[in-house]
Design a protein around this motif. Sequence first.
Motif, PDB file in Angstrom:
ATOM      1  N   GLY A 260       0.763  -1.360   0.249  1.00 18.15           N
ATOM      2  CA  GLY A 260      -0.115   0.156   0.005  1.00 18.15           C
ATOM      3  C   GLY A 260       0.945   1.371  -0.043  1.00 18.15           C
ATOM      4  O   GLY A 260       0.464   1.979  -0.827  1.00 18.15           O
ATOM      5  N   VAL A 261       2.001   1.328   0.949  1.00 16.95           N
ATOM      6  CA  VAL A 261       2.771   2.553   0.886  1.00 16.95           C
ATOM      7  C   VAL A 261       3.496   2.873  -0.462  1.00 16.95           C
ATOM      8  O   VAL A 261       3.528   4.106  -0.730  1.00 16.95           O
ATOM      9  CB  VAL A 261       3.528   2.684   2.038  1.00 16.95           C
ATOM     10  N   ALA A 262       3.835   1.647  -1.232  1.00 17.23           N
ATOM     11  CA  ALA A 262       4.422   2.117  -2.255  1.00 17.23           C
ATOM     12  C   ALA A 262       3.673   2.630  -3.544  1.00 17.23           C
ATOM     13  O   ALA A 262       4.032   3.238  -4.477  1.00 17.23           O
ATOM     14  CB  ALA A 262       5.031   0.719  -2.681  1.00 17.23           C
ATOM     15  N   SER A 263       2.492   2.582  -3.381  1.00 15.79           N
ATOM     16  CA  SER A 263       1.581   3.373  -4.043  1.00 15.79           C
ATOM     17  C   SER A 263       1.628   5.106  -4.189  1.00 15.79           C
ATOM     18  O   SER A 263       1.254   5.503  -5.048  1.00 15.79           O
ATOM     19  CB  SER A 263      -0.094   3.221  -4.060  1.00 15.79           C
ATOM     20  N   ALA A 264       2.526   5.559  -3.109  1.00 13.16           N
ATOM     21  CA  ALA A 264       2.965   6.716  -3.123  1.00 13.16           C
ATOM     22  C   ALA A 264       3.906   6.991  -4.244  1.00 13.16           C
ATOM     23  O   ALA A 264       4.217   8.396  -4.634  1.00 13.16           O
ATOM     24  CB  ALA A 264       3.476   7.152  -1.847  1.00 13.16           C
ATOM     25  N   GLY A 265       4.527   5.938  -5.011  1.00 11.29           N
ATOM     26  CA  GLY A 265       5.421   6.019  -5.900  1.00 11.29           C
ATOM     27  C   GLY A 265       6.552   7.108  -5.689  1.00 11.29           C
ATOM     28  O   GLY A 265       7.101   7.004  -4.829  1.00 11.29           O
ATOM     29  N   ALA A 266       6.550   8.313  -6.660  1.00 10.80           N
ATOM     30  CA  ALA A 266       7.719   8.891  -6.564  1.00 10.80           C
ATOM     31  C   ALA A 266       8.223   9.902  -5.319  1.00 10.80           C
ATOM     32  O   ALA A 266       8.988  10.109  -4.916  1.00 10.80           O
ATOM     33  CB  ALA A 266       7.783   9.997  -7.839  1.00 10.80           C
ATOM     34  N   PHE A 267       6.788  10.086  -4.629  1.00  9.15           N
ATOM     35  CA  PHE A 267       6.860  10.661  -3.484  1.00  9.15           C
ATOM     36  C   PHE A 267       7.651   9.705  -2.279  1.00  9.15           C
ATOM     37  O   PHE A 267       8.300  10.433  -1.438  1.00  9.15           O
ATOM     38  CB  PHE A 267       5.288  11.056  -2.923  1.00  9.15           C
ATOM     39  N   LEU A 268       7.326   8.673  -2.528  1.00  6.24           N
ATOM     40  CA  LEU A 268       7.994   7.780  -1.339  1.00  6.24           C
ATOM     41  C   LEU A 268       9.541   7.780  -1.691  1.00  6.24           C
ATOM     42  O   LEU A 268      10.357   7.832  -1.311  1.00  6.24           O
ATOM     43  CB  LEU A 268       7.526   6.458  -1.636  1.00  6.24           C
ATOM     44  N   LEU A 269       9.659   7.648  -3.317  1.00  7.68           N
ATOM     45  CA  LEU A 269      11.116   7.227  -3.600  1.00  7.68           C
ATOM     46  C   LEU A 269      12.169   8.719  -3.379  1.00  7.68           C
ATOM     47  O   LEU A 269      13.085   8.478  -3.029  1.00  7.68           O
ATOM     48  CB  LEU A 269      11.334   6.846  -5.075  1.00  7.68           C
ATOM     49  N   ASP A 270      11.421   9.769  -3.574  1.00  2.00           N
ATOM     50  CA  ASP A 270      12.174  10.819  -3.297  1.00  2.00           C
ATOM     51  C   ASP A 270      12.614  11.070  -1.941  1.00  2.00           C
ATOM     52  O   ASP A 270      13.684  11.949  -1.662  1.00  2.00           O
ATOM     53  CB  ASP A 270      11.406  12.151  -4.019  1.00  2.00           C
ATOM     54  N   ALA A 271      11.679  10.692  -1.120  1.00  3.65           N
ATOM     55  CA  ALA A 271      11.932  10.913   0.376  1.00  3.65           C
ATOM     56  C   ALA A 271      13.000   9.873   0.675  1.00  3.65           C
ATOM     57  O   ALA A 271      13.935  10.505   1.739  1.00  3.65           O
ATOM     58  CB  ALA A 271      10.481  10.681   1.146  1.00  3.65           C
ATOM     59  N   VAL A 272      12.917   8.823   0.266  1.00  2.00           N
ATOM     60  CA  VAL A 272      13.695   7.744   0.907  1.00  2.00           C
ATOM     61  C   VAL A 272      15.101   7.508   0.235  1.00  2.00           C
ATOM     62  O   VAL A 272      16.154   7.127   0.719  1.00  2.00           O
ATOM     63  CB  VAL A 272      12.975   6.288   1.122  1.00  2.00           C
ATOM     64  N   ARG A 273      15.269   7.488  -0.890  1.00  2.00           N
ATOM     65  CA  ARG A 273      16.561   7.357  -1.751  1.00  2.00           C
ATOM     66  C   ARG A 273      17.739   8.378  -1.198  1.00  2.00           C
ATOM     67  O   ARG A 273      18.765   7.631  -0.938  1.00  2.00           O
ATOM     68  CB  ARG A 273      16.323   7.852  -3.376  1.00  2.00           C
ATOM     69  N   PRO A 274      17.626   9.483  -0.945  1.00  2.00           N
ATOM     70  CA  PRO A 274      18.803  10.133  -0.519  1.00  2.00           C
ATOM     71  C   PRO A 274      19.072   9.833   0.825  1.00  2.00           C
ATOM     72  O   PRO A 274      20.103   9.950   1.396  1.00  2.00           O
ATOM     73  CB  PRO A 274      18.141  11.690  -0.464  1.00  2.00           C
ATOM     74  N   LEU A 275      18.085   9.391   1.746  1.00  2.00           N
ATOM     75  CA  LEU A 275      18.166   8.966   3.125  1.00  2.00           C
ATOM     76  C   LEU A 275      19.068   7.693   3.147  1.00  2.00           C
ATOM     77  O   LEU A 275      19.977   7.388   4.208  1.00  2.00           O
ATOM     78  CB  LEU A 275      17.123   9.063   3.962  1.00  2.00           C
ATOM     79  N   VAL A 276      18.787   6.955   2.302  1.00  2.00           N
ATOM     80  CA  VAL A 276      19.460   5.605   2.051  1.00  2.00           C
ATOM     81  C   VAL A 276      21.100   5.941   1.625  1.00  2.00           C
ATOM     82  O   VAL A 276      21.832   5.307   2.010  1.00  2.00           O
ATOM     83  CB  VAL A 276      18.965   4.552   1.035  1.00  2.00           C
TER      84      VAL A 276
END
Length: 322
Positions: A260-276
């Motif tokens: 379900g959370v992955a339906s956020a798409g780019a909003f999720l990826l943009d938040a998490v990629r730099p933190l990883v």
Amino acid sequence: MKTAIGVDLGGSHVTAAVVTEAGEIRVQHEHDITDRSFEAVVTETAAVIEKSLGDAGKEVVGIGIGSPGNVDPATGTVRYSPNFGWHDAPLGQRLRARFPVPVFVGNDARCATLGEYEFGIGRGTGTFVLLTLGTGIGGGIVAEGRLVLGVGFGAGEIGHHQIRPTDGFVCGCGKIGCFEAQASGTGLIRHAFALAPSFPRSALLDLPRAKLGSKKIRRAAEAGDPHAAAAWKRYADDLAAGLANVVAFLNPDVIALGGGVASAGAFLLDAVRPLVEERTTMAPRGSTRIEIARLGNDAGQVGAAVMAMHGGLRAGAQTAAA
Ligand SMILES: [Zn+2]
């Protein structure tokens, strides 16, 4: 074209699909599960398989079933399932007695991983991890072309590695601060509740708790609601902590996020990629790609069918890589 029946057994319904060897779904059937006792679930599962076999015709080579819990794929026994309350439930044995084609049983998240690896975002990769961010976090690992099962079939339970053992939420498994407790869809809701005292005028949580989904909080965060944005930030931090650990352990080609959370798409990826990236110290930064899974809710059925076509879960990914 060869087909197999792929079955995804969930806590509230069981879904079966006729899947071709090209990974395409031809027909799907779904039955509700209202009684989680073993006998009742066997009856509903057999019923959806029966319907699917009727549609599939003569070319069906086998039946694969993805079940929650710890499953011995050699025997098809569900050794332990907290969702159903089963211990040593002979699911494979019971269904084998009813159908004229081979029946295989594996853990549902491992099946979904196999589906994404063969026909989704993992296609063509060598080392691949799927994480499903739903009520909990389901996972699976393909390492250098081989689905990793573990000596007790417990490999891939990435949701239960602890990322906040001292100040985290209590997990369903009993530990504190498991990745699943912090970074599942339920985790996002829990972050919002934990932050509520800091936002006394927020209307974000003005709903009965049973009706409050992670999507509402995510959408409010996207719209700039300060309470939701603060919860989303904590959520992304915790998700990134777990993902960086996966990078440290496996440095996979791709970590795919589903659920379900992955339906956020780019909003999720943009938040998490730099933190990883920030937390990745010993592998080349950016070498592991973080992506959204492609098959959605179909991954489990497609993967279960792949398992059947390859004659078992252990052989599955190996055959694909060969
Ligand atoms: Zn846990």
